[in-house]
Scaffold this active site. Structure first.
Site, PDB file in Angstrom:
ATOM      1  N   HIS A  25      -0.293   0.589 -13.099  1.00  0.00           N
ATOM      2  CA  HIS A  25       0.344  -0.666 -13.790  1.00  0.00           C
ATOM      3  C   HIS A  25       1.786  -0.264 -13.834  1.00  0.00           C
ATOM      4  O   HIS A  25       2.524   0.531 -14.152  1.00  0.00           O
ATOM      5  CB  HIS A  25       0.118  -1.028 -14.955  1.00  0.00           C
ATOM      6  CG  HIS A  25       0.505  -2.548 -15.562  1.00  0.00           C
ATOM      7  ND1 HIS A  25      -0.133  -3.604 -15.130  1.00  0.00           N
ATOM      8  CD2 HIS A  25       1.530  -2.631 -16.461  1.00  0.00           C
ATOM      9  CE1 HIS A  25       0.501  -4.404 -15.657  1.00  0.00           C
ATOM     10  NE2 HIS A  25       1.568  -3.852 -16.510  1.00  0.00           N
ATOM     11  N   GLY A  77       0.795  -1.205  -0.073  1.00  0.00           N
ATOM     12  CA  GLY A  77       0.068   0.251  -0.021  1.00  0.00           C
ATOM     13  C   GLY A  77       0.804   1.421  -0.008  1.00  0.00           C
ATOM     14  O   GLY A  77       0.292   2.355   0.495  1.00  0.00           O
ATOM     15  N   THR A  78       2.019   1.251  -0.586  1.00  0.00           N
ATOM     16  CA  THR A  78       2.812   2.433  -0.518  1.00  0.00           C
ATOM     17  C   THR A  78       2.069   3.538  -1.491  1.00  0.00           C
ATOM     18  O   THR A  78       2.201   4.555  -1.095  1.00  0.00           O
ATOM     19  CB  THR A  78       4.192   2.153  -1.044  1.00  0.00           C
ATOM     20  OG1 THR A  78       4.344   1.707  -2.105  1.00  0.00           O
ATOM     21  CG2 THR A  78       4.860   1.605   0.049  1.00  0.00           C
ATOM     22  N   ASN A 113      -6.484   2.387 -12.764  1.00  0.00           N
ATOM     23  CA  ASN A 113      -5.587   1.335 -12.223  1.00  0.00           C
ATOM     24  C   ASN A 113      -4.135   2.106 -12.478  1.00  0.00           C
ATOM     25  O   ASN A 113      -3.838   2.756 -13.418  1.00  0.00           O
ATOM     26  CB  ASN A 113      -5.834   0.193 -12.750  1.00  0.00           C
ATOM     27  CG  ASN A 113      -4.652  -0.998 -12.501  1.00  0.00           C
ATOM     28  OD1 ASN A 113      -4.437  -1.267 -11.123  1.00  0.00           O
ATOM     29  ND2 ASN A 113      -4.011  -1.562 -13.294  1.00  0.00           N
ATOM     30  N   LEU A 134     -11.539  -7.778 -11.683  1.00  0.00           N
ATOM     31  CA  LEU A 134     -12.806  -7.401 -11.391  1.00  0.00           C
ATOM     32  C   LEU A 134     -13.626  -7.889 -12.565  1.00  0.00           C
ATOM     33  O   LEU A 134     -13.299  -7.858 -13.560  1.00  0.00           O
ATOM     34  CB  LEU A 134     -13.096  -5.725 -11.321  1.00  0.00           C
ATOM     35  CG  LEU A 134     -12.307  -5.275 -10.065  1.00  0.00           C
ATOM     36  CD1 LEU A 134     -12.026  -3.939 -10.184  1.00  0.00           C
ATOM     37  CD2 LEU A 134     -12.819  -5.558  -8.700  1.00  0.00           C
TER      38      LEU A 134
HETATM   39  C1  GAR Z   1       2.777  -1.148  -7.760  1.00  0.00           C
HETATM   40  O1  GAR Z   1       3.913  -1.223  -8.332  1.00  0.00           O
HETATM   41  C2  GAR Z   1       1.549  -1.389  -8.648  1.00  0.00           C
HETATM   42  O2  GAR Z   1       1.915  -0.646 -10.066  1.00  0.00           O
HETATM   43  C3  GAR Z   1       1.702  -2.989  -9.012  1.00  0.00           C
HETATM   44  O3  GAR Z   1       1.884  -3.341  -7.589  1.00  0.00           O
HETATM   45  C4  GAR Z   1       2.648  -2.513  -6.809  1.00  0.00           C
HETATM   46  C5  GAR Z   1       1.906  -2.260  -5.373  1.00  0.00           C
HETATM   47  O4  GAR Z   1       2.718  -1.512  -4.468  1.00  0.00           O
HETATM   48  N1  GAR Z   1       0.268  -3.208  -9.459  1.00  0.00           N
HETATM   49  C6  GAR Z   1       0.097  -4.258 -10.349  1.00  0.00           C
HETATM   50  O5  GAR Z   1       1.097  -5.067 -10.571  1.00  0.00           O
HETATM   51  C7  GAR Z   1      -1.196  -4.534 -10.934  1.00  0.00           C
HETATM   52  N2  GAR Z   1      -1.221  -5.262 -11.989  1.00  0.00           N
HETATM   53  P1  GAR Z   1       1.994  -1.008  -3.190  1.00  0.00           P
HETATM   54  O6  GAR Z   1       1.368  -1.905  -2.536  1.00  0.00           O
HETATM   55  O7  GAR Z   1       3.339  -0.731  -2.450  1.00  0.00           O
HETATM   56  O8  GAR Z   1       1.421   0.269  -3.626  1.00  0.00           O
END
Ligand code: GAR
Length: 187
Positions: free
Chosen positions: A103, A12-13, A101, A87
């Site tokens: 990515h 969740g950063t 979203n 979803l």
């Molecule tokens: C992020 O790098 C995001 O782009 C990726 O997960 C990470 C979450 O980091 N999302 C995906 O891969 C979605 N397909 P976080 O929990 O520290 O925000």
């Protein structure tokens, strides 16, 4: 005031960055009203630490219908911030134009099923790509194919590893996510 719901699956950063930029006024006229996770994760703690309502809906086939029940009617924007469930098409269609979203790659490359988190960075390095980066896009029923709102790239260093790439991409995400949210909110 625009109401935002954030969906998370991990540390969740990006959620933290959204909360901080709202507090700092970089994202204006908006508040996060609810955080929903599809599994136990630190993102839920971040919501609690910020006194934001949070709900855990276990991932699985009923996730989208359960999610529909908890999203407040007055929600202006749903933000997927490191959210890993797919979803249902009906859900994406109901919220079309109001669901985005982030990515960790330069879509349309390295998107679609299985392309999430470290999988993406491994694939990018293995493919010998010269560039990577991050993309914020609208969510549609087709995975990672909605219109791009913002994207930022950088040159991959010699000796770059999936881990160093992940860290650099997170920095890019923290930069473009608030900007993309402002853009969608019309700020
Ligand atoms: C992020 O790098 C995001 O782009 C990726 O997960 C990470 C979450 O980091 N999302 C995906 O891969 C979605 N397909 P976080 O929990 O520290 O925000």
């Amino acid at each position: 005031m625009k109401n935002i719901v954030v969906l998370v699956s991990g540390s969740g950063t990006n959620l933290q960055r959204i909360l901080d930029t709202i507090d700092q006024g970089e994202i204006q006229n908006a508040k996060v009203t609810l955080v929903v996770a599809d599994r136990e994760c630190y993102g839920l703690e971040r919501a609690k630490n910020h006194q934001i309502e949070s709900i855990l809906i276990p991932r699985g086939k009923n996730f989208s219908s359960e999610l529909s029940k908890v999203i407040p009617e007055n929600t202006d924007l749903i933000v997927l911030a490191g959210f890993l469930s797919i979803l249902k098409p009906e859900f994406c269609e109901n919220w079309q134009g109001k669901i985005i979203n982030i990515h960790p790659a330069l879509l349309p490359k390295f998107g679609g099923k299985g392309m999430w988190g470290m999988n993406v960075h491994h694939a990018v390095i293995e493919a010998g790509e010269k560039e990577s980066g991050a993309t914020v896009h609208f969510v549609t029923p087709e995975i990672d194919e909605g219109d791009i709102i913002l994207q930022k790239s950088f040159i991959i260093n010699q000796g770059e590893t999936p881990e160093t790439l992940a860290a650099r991409i997170h920095e890019v995400e923290y930069e473009i996510f608030p900007k993309a949210i402002n853009k969608v909110l019309g700020n």
